[in-house]
Scaffold this motif. Structure first.
Motif, mmCIF file in Angstrom:
data_model
loop_
_atom_site.group_PDB
_atom_site.id
_atom_site.type_symbol
_atom_site.label_atom_id
_atom_site.label_comp_id
_atom_site.label_asym_id
_atom_site.label_seq_id
_atom_site.Cartn_x
_atom_site.Cartn_y
_atom_site.Cartn_z
ATOM 1 N N THR A 8 0.471 -1.550 -0.087
ATOM 2 C CA THR A 8 -0.047 -0.101 0.464
ATOM 3 C C THR A 8 0.383 1.527 -0.159
ATOM 4 O O THR A 8 1.696 1.117 0.352
ATOM 5 C CB THR A 8 -1.233 0.561 0.996
ATOM 6 N N GLY A 9 0.823 2.259 -0.701
ATOM 7 C CA GLY A 9 0.734 3.545 -1.384
ATOM 8 C C GLY A 9 2.810 3.030 -1.878
ATOM 9 O O GLY A 9 3.078 4.766 -2.094
ATOM 10 N N GLU A 10 3.159 2.217 -1.856
ATOM 11 C CA GLU A 10 3.840 2.520 -3.692
ATOM 12 C C GLU A 10 3.542 1.756 -4.609
ATOM 13 O O GLU A 10 2.568 1.842 -5.001
ATOM 14 C CB GLU A 10 4.642 1.231 -3.120
ATOM 15 N N PRO A 11 3.683 3.033 -5.815
ATOM 16 C CA PRO A 11 3.199 3.722 -6.903
ATOM 17 C C PRO A 11 4.057 2.352 -7.760
ATOM 18 O O PRO A 11 5.255 1.110 -8.251
ATOM 19 C CB PRO A 11 3.912 3.914 -7.504
ATOM 20 N N THR A 30 -4.079 -2.895 -3.075
ATOM 21 C CA THR A 30 -3.357 -1.435 -2.447
ATOM 22 C C THR A 30 -4.511 -1.294 -2.044
ATOM 23 O O THR A 30 -3.984 -0.382 -1.284
ATOM 24 C CB THR A 30 -2.149 -0.995 -3.283
ATOM 25 N N SER A 34 -2.276 3.229 -3.527
ATOM 26 C CA SER A 34 -0.964 3.177 -4.387
ATOM 27 C C SER A 34 -1.432 4.348 -5.763
ATOM 28 O O SER A 34 -1.902 3.594 -6.554
ATOM 29 C CB SER A 34 -0.254 1.782 -4.704
ATOM 30 N N GLU A 61 -5.991 7.841 -8.188
ATOM 31 C CA GLU A 61 -5.544 7.157 -8.736
ATOM 32 C C GLU A 61 -4.756 6.202 -9.322
ATOM 33 O O GLU A 61 -3.251 5.619 -8.654
ATOM 34 C CB GLU A 61 -5.431 6.147 -6.163
#
Length: 196
Positions: A8-11, A30, A34, A61
């Motif tokens: 979660t949060g990583e591209p 995610t 993300s 997102e």
């Protein structure tokens, strides 16, 4: 998703993700937290992906961009995961496509390729064209002649495309490390994952 374990949060970026299926799977995995960029050179496929995005109620997102996998308009070293599913064999220059995927992947990130492959099961490997109708067409008699041509295309491109250790070696040649591959569905598809 289980092999890649997106955080979660990583591209995350995907090449040839126009239909949106894999991008939406990453979005769900995610929790919608993300940034996901799905690239495809085919405008019509991107429209399909955007419609699926709207139906699923997914917001900004997830972004779809029109782009060639050999020349991605994305910054270097940005994405935790860069993926392609059933599309690398359609890139004109496989090595250039792999190099671009590696370029936009951040150090320590993963490049993942899900692609058709030649089954290693002795009985199946000798009859690759016959396997594709079984896998993709439930009712051959209902397919018109043009659709049959599309299914004949699949085994022809699969037979010519490197798979197994040959594709893993090409991934290594663009700087990816710890490249592993797992045959799926009796080897008709293979998942390849390498680290930058």
């Amino acid at each position: 998703m289980k092999k890649l374990e997106p955080r979660t949060g990583e591209p995350i970026s995907g090449c040839l993700h126009g239909d949106g299926d894999l991008a939406i799977a990453f979005q769900r995995a995610t929790g919608g937290k993300s940034e996901i960029v799905a690239a495809d050179f085919c405008r019509e496929m991107l429209e399909i992906g955007r419609r699926k995005q709207a139906r699923a109620g997914i917001g900004g997102e997830l972004t779809f961009i029109e782009a060639d996998a050999q020349h991605l308009p994305l910054e270097s070293d940005r994405f935790a995961i860069v993926s392609v599913a059933f599309g690398l064999r359609n890139v004109a220059d496989t090595d250039r496509g792999l190099a671009e995927m590696a370029r936009v992947c951040r150090p320590g990130g993963q490049v993942a390729i899900l692609e058709f492959s030649t089954p290693r099961v002795a009985a199946a490997a000798g009859d690759l064209p016959a396997l594709f109708p079984i896998c993709f067409a439930a009712d051959w008699a209902a397919l018109c002649e043009e659709q049959i041509g599309a299914y004949e295309y699949l085994p022809a491109t699969v037979a010519q495309f490197p798979d197994g250790e040959a594709l893993a070696e090409r991934m290594r040649s663009v700087g990816l490390k710890n490249v592993k591959h797992w045959p799926l569905t009796f080897g008709i598809a293979t998942l390849y994952v390498g680290r930058k």
